[in-house]
Scaffold this motif. Structure first.
Motif, PDB file in Angstrom:
ATOM      1  N   GLY A  97      28.344   9.284  11.471  1.00 29.10           N
ATOM      2  CA  GLY A  97      27.015   9.884  11.535  1.00 29.10           C
ATOM      3  C   GLY A  97      26.136   9.285  12.623  1.00 29.10           C
ATOM      4  N   GLU A  98      26.649   8.286  13.343  1.00 32.51           N
ATOM      5  CA  GLU A  98      25.867   7.667  14.415  1.00 32.51           C
ATOM      6  C   GLU A  98      26.414   8.007  15.798  1.00 32.51           C
ATOM      7  OE1 GLU A  98      24.164   3.753  12.054  1.00 32.51           O
ATOM      8  OE2 GLU A  98      25.912   3.486  13.355  1.00 32.51           O
ATOM      9  N   GLY A  99      27.090   9.140  15.878  1.00 33.76           N
ATOM     10  CA  GLY A  99      27.660   9.576  17.152  1.00 33.76           C
ATOM     11  C   GLY A  99      26.605   9.751  18.230  1.00 33.76           C
ATOM     12  N   HIS A 100      25.393  10.117  17.823  1.00 35.94           N
ATOM     13  CA  HIS A 100      24.320  10.288  18.797  1.00 35.94           C
ATOM     14  C   HIS A 100      24.002   8.961  19.488  1.00 35.94           C
ATOM     15  CE1 HIS A 100      22.296   8.909  15.165  1.00 35.94           C
ATOM     16  NE2 HIS A 100      21.251   8.572  15.906  1.00 35.94           N
ATOM     17  N   MET A 101      24.184   7.840  18.782  1.00 37.08           N
ATOM     18  CA  MET A 101      23.958   6.534  19.398  1.00 37.08           C
ATOM     19  C   MET A 101      25.039   6.238  20.440  1.00 37.08           C
ATOM     20  SD  MET A 101      22.833   4.096  16.305  1.00 37.08           S
ATOM     21  CE  MET A 101      21.707   4.649  15.049  1.00 37.08           C
ATOM     22  N   ALA A 102      26.279   6.569  20.111  1.00 36.72           N
ATOM     23  CA  ALA A 102      27.378   6.378  21.062  1.00 36.72           C
ATOM     24  C   ALA A 102      27.151   7.244  22.296  1.00 36.72           C
ATOM     25  CB  ALA A 102      28.709   6.713  20.404  1.00 36.72           C
ATOM     26  N   GLU A 103      26.692   8.475  22.079  1.00 39.32           N
ATOM     27  CA  GLU A 103      26.412   9.367  23.214  1.00 39.32           C
ATOM     28  C   GLU A 103      25.269   8.815  24.061  1.00 39.32           C
ATOM     29  OE1 GLU A 103      24.884  13.868  24.271  1.00 39.32           O
ATOM     30  OE2 GLU A 103      25.449  13.416  22.210  1.00 39.32           O
ATOM     31  N   THR A 104      24.242   8.282  23.408  1.00 38.18           N
ATOM     32  CA  THR A 104      23.114   7.717  24.145  1.00 38.18           C
ATOM     33  C   THR A 104      23.550   6.508  24.967  1.00 38.18           C
ATOM     34  OG1 THR A 104      21.563   8.485  22.474  1.00 38.18           O
ATOM     35  CG2 THR A 104      20.788   6.745  23.928  1.00 38.18           C
ATOM     36  N   LEU A 105      24.407   5.665  24.401  1.00 44.89           N
ATOM     37  CA  LEU A 105      24.924   4.521  25.152  1.00 44.89           C
ATOM     38  C   LEU A 105      25.733   5.001  26.352  1.00 44.89           C
ATOM     39  CD1 LEU A 105      25.352   1.533  25.618  1.00 44.89           C
ATOM     40  CD2 LEU A 105      27.187   1.588  23.910  1.00 44.89           C
ATOM     41  N   LYS A 106      26.542   6.026  26.159  1.00 47.63           N
ATOM     42  CA  LYS A 106      27.334   6.589  27.268  1.00 47.63           C
ATOM     43  C   LYS A 106      26.406   7.140  28.349  1.00 47.63           C
ATOM     44  CE  LYS A 106      31.076   8.515  29.169  1.00 47.63           C
ATOM     45  NZ  LYS A 106      32.176   7.789  29.711  1.00 47.63           N
ATOM     46  N   ARG A 107      25.343   7.842  27.931  1.00 51.61           N
ATOM     47  CA  ARG A 107      24.376   8.389  28.897  1.00 51.61           C
ATOM     48  C   ARG A 107      23.678   7.266  29.661  1.00 51.61           C
ATOM     49  NH1 ARG A 107      20.272  12.136  26.183  1.00 51.61           N
ATOM     50  NH2 ARG A 107      19.697  12.469  28.348  1.00 51.61           N
ATOM     51  N   VAL A 130      29.125  -4.366  18.075  1.00 54.27           N
ATOM     52  CA  VAL A 130      28.523  -3.159  17.499  1.00 54.27           C
ATOM     53  C   VAL A 130      29.598  -2.086  17.358  1.00 54.27           C
ATOM     54  CG1 VAL A 130      26.811  -1.338  17.839  1.00 54.27           C
ATOM     55  CG2 VAL A 130      26.303  -3.672  18.568  1.00 54.27           C
ATOM     56  N   ARG A 131      29.686  -1.540  16.173  1.00 54.66           N
ATOM     57  CA  ARG A 131      30.533  -0.370  15.922  1.00 54.66           C
ATOM     58  C   ARG A 131      29.625   0.693  15.333  1.00 54.66           C
ATOM     59  NH1 ARG A 131      35.986  -1.565  16.274  1.00 54.66           N
ATOM     60  NH2 ARG A 131      36.466  -3.765  16.059  1.00 54.66           N
ATOM     61  N   PHE A 132      29.680   1.873  15.913  1.00 58.96           N
ATOM     62  CA  PHE A 132      28.845   2.949  15.398  1.00 58.96           C
ATOM     63  C   PHE A 132      29.494   3.519  14.149  1.00 58.96           C
ATOM     64  CE2 PHE A 132      27.936   2.897  20.007  1.00 58.96           C
ATOM     65  CZ  PHE A 132      26.611   2.493  19.913  1.00 58.96           C
ATOM     66  N   ARG A 133      28.696   3.681  13.114  1.00 56.77           N
ATOM     67  CA  ARG A 133      29.189   4.201  11.839  1.00 56.77           C
ATOM     68  C   ARG A 133      29.287   5.718  11.894  1.00 56.77           C
ATOM     69  NH1 ARG A 133      24.587   1.144   9.964  1.00 56.77           N
ATOM     70  NH2 ARG A 133      25.230  -1.022   9.814  1.00 56.77           N
TER      71      ARG A 133
END
Length: 114
Positions: free
Chosen positions: A68-78, A63-66
Motif C-alpha cells: 500500500g506504500e507503492g506511491h512512496m516507492a514511485e516518489t523515491l524513483k521520481r 527502509v522497505r515500503f510496505r
C-alpha cells in the motif's frame, strides 16, 4: 586464419557472389505503441519540522515500503530520476546515482535549510 593441414593453411572455397541464393527480406518491425512519454521535471517545496536532538544518532537506516506504500516507492524513483537527469551533486561533489544518494541529497538540503 584457418587451421593448418599438412603444414599448409586450410583454404575455404567460397562460391562467386552471383551463385549465392537470394537473401529473404526481413519482416518489417512495428513501432511500439505503448511508449512512456517523459514528463517534465517539477520542483516540489515542502515544510519540514526539525527538532533539536542529543544522544544516540543512527547512522544506518533500512527502509522497505510496505504493502500500500507503492506511491512512496514511485516518489523515491521520481526524486532519484529527477536529480540524475538534472546532474545534481551532493555536497561532496558526488553525482546522484542511486535512490540512496537521492535520500542523502534530500537530507543535505533539509539540513542546510534548517
Amino acid at each position: 586464419m584457418g587451421k593448418q593441414m599438412n603444414g599448409k593453411p586450410r583454404v575455404m572455397e567460397v562460391p562467386p557472389l552471383e551463385d549465392l541464393p537470394p537473401v529473404e527480406q526481413a519482416e518489417s518491425i512495428e513501432e511500439p505503441t505503448d511508449l512512456e512519454v517523459a514528463k517534465p521535471l517539477v520542483n516540489a517545496t515542502v515544510s519540514v519540522p526539525l527538532a533539536t536532538v542529543s544522544g544516540y544518532i543512527a547512522t544506518h537506516v533500512e527502509v522497505r515500503f510496505r504493502h500500500g506504500e507503492g506511491h512512496m516507492a514511485e516518489t523515491l524513483k521520481r526524486l532519484h530520476e529527477g536529480l540524475y537527469q538534472s546532474s545534481a551533486k551532493m555536497a561532496n561533489g558526488t553525482h546522484i546515482k542511486s535512490p540512496a544518494d537521492a535520500i542523502r541529497w534530500l537530507l543535505e538540503q533539509v539540513a542546510a535549510a534548517g
